[in-house]
Design an enzyme around this catalytic site. Structure first.
Site, mmCIF file in Angstrom:
data_model
loop_
_atom_site.group_PDB
_atom_site.id
_atom_site.type_symbol
_atom_site.label_atom_id
_atom_site.label_comp_id
_atom_site.label_asym_id
_atom_site.label_seq_id
_atom_site.Cartn_x
_atom_site.Cartn_y
_atom_site.Cartn_z
ATOM 1 N N HIS A 1 -3.306 -5.174 1.955
ATOM 2 C CA HIS A 1 -2.575 -5.386 3.210
ATOM 3 C C HIS A 1 -2.560 -6.870 3.575
ATOM 4 C CE1 HIS A 1 -2.174 -1.231 4.934
ATOM 5 N NE2 HIS A 1 -3.058 -0.999 3.967
ATOM 6 N N CYS B 1 0.822 -1.214 0.000
ATOM 7 C CA CYS B 1 0.000 0.000 0.000
ATOM 8 C C CYS B 1 0.859 1.269 0.000
ATOM 9 C CB CYS B 1 -0.990 -0.066 1.156
ATOM 10 S SG CYS B 1 -2.446 0.922 0.836
ATOM 11 N N GLU C 1 -0.863 -8.398 5.622
ATOM 12 C CA GLU C 1 -0.568 -8.628 7.051
ATOM 13 C C GLU C 1 -1.841 -8.593 7.900
ATOM 14 O OE1 GLU C 1 -0.220 -5.960 5.401
ATOM 15 O OE2 GLU C 1 -0.644 -4.186 6.612
#
Ligand code: GLN
Length: 193
Positions: free
Chosen positions: A176, A84, A178
């Site tokens: 994202h 991002c 994560e």
């Protein structure tokens, strides 16, 4: 599990959600350390540049002199993964509005490109080279990759748009990875060292 003497992966920690990347690497069993200044690049096996606010990150980059160490790191062929805002920093061209970037991955990326009404969304995307299954992808005020330069491979798409790209040792995602339990993207990055 990584051997105890393995070099840690660096996670850029000037701003943004670096802690969630640390959590993911711990889960996978990969050693990591936070990178806040140029000296922290010593001995790292790769670098993750997290999401957050790219404009703010650029200010820290200028204050801490972090742009050159990232460029040198990529120049040495070491693996770097920008998610991002991290992807925005890596791009050769960032638009909406035009913004300085490191120019390490030949893409044009438009910031906040999904529009206000869908500031954040979870979509299902496909990364056929990495996984047989669709991958849940979290987009937060996400950019859109509008141009992919020569030699840049599109590894992932969602709604027909490229969302995961790679050229050589540089990988970028507009989502994202994560923030879900899916380890596919991080595991792929860890293999690049
Ligand atoms: N909109 C942010 C930017 O332009 C990126 C958002 C994110 O990293 N989740 O930097």
């Amino acid at each position: 599990m990584a051997p105890p003497n393995a070099h840690p992966f660096g996670i850029l920690a000037v701003q943004g959600d670096f802690e969630m990347h640390a959590r993911m690497l711990s889960r996978i069993g990969a050693p990591w350390k936070l990178v806040k200044r140029a000296a922290d690049f010593d001995g790292i096996a790769g670098l993750i540049m997290p999401g957050g606010e790219s404009t703010t990150m650029l200010k820290f980059f200028a204050e801490e002199g972090l742009g050159q160490p990232v460029k040198d790191f990529v120049g040495r062929g070491q693996p770097v993964f920008g998610t991002c805002a991290g992807a925005i920093l890596l791009a050769t061209e960032a638009t909406n509005p035009p913004q300085e970037s490191l120019g390490l991955l030949d893409i044009t990326i438009e910031r906040n490109a999904y529009g206000r009404q869908v500031d954040s969304s979870v979509r299902r995307g496909e990364c056929p080279e990495l996984s047989d299954h669709p991958i849940q992808m979290v987009f937060i005020r996400a950019p859109i990759i509008r141009r992919v330069g020569e030699g840049v491979r599109v590894l992932g798409r969602a709604d027909g748009l490229p969302v995961l790209v790679q050229k050589g040792n540089v990988i970028a995602s507009t989502f994202h990875p994560e923030l879900t339990d899916d380890e596919t993207i991080h595991r792929y990055f860890l293999l690049q060292r």
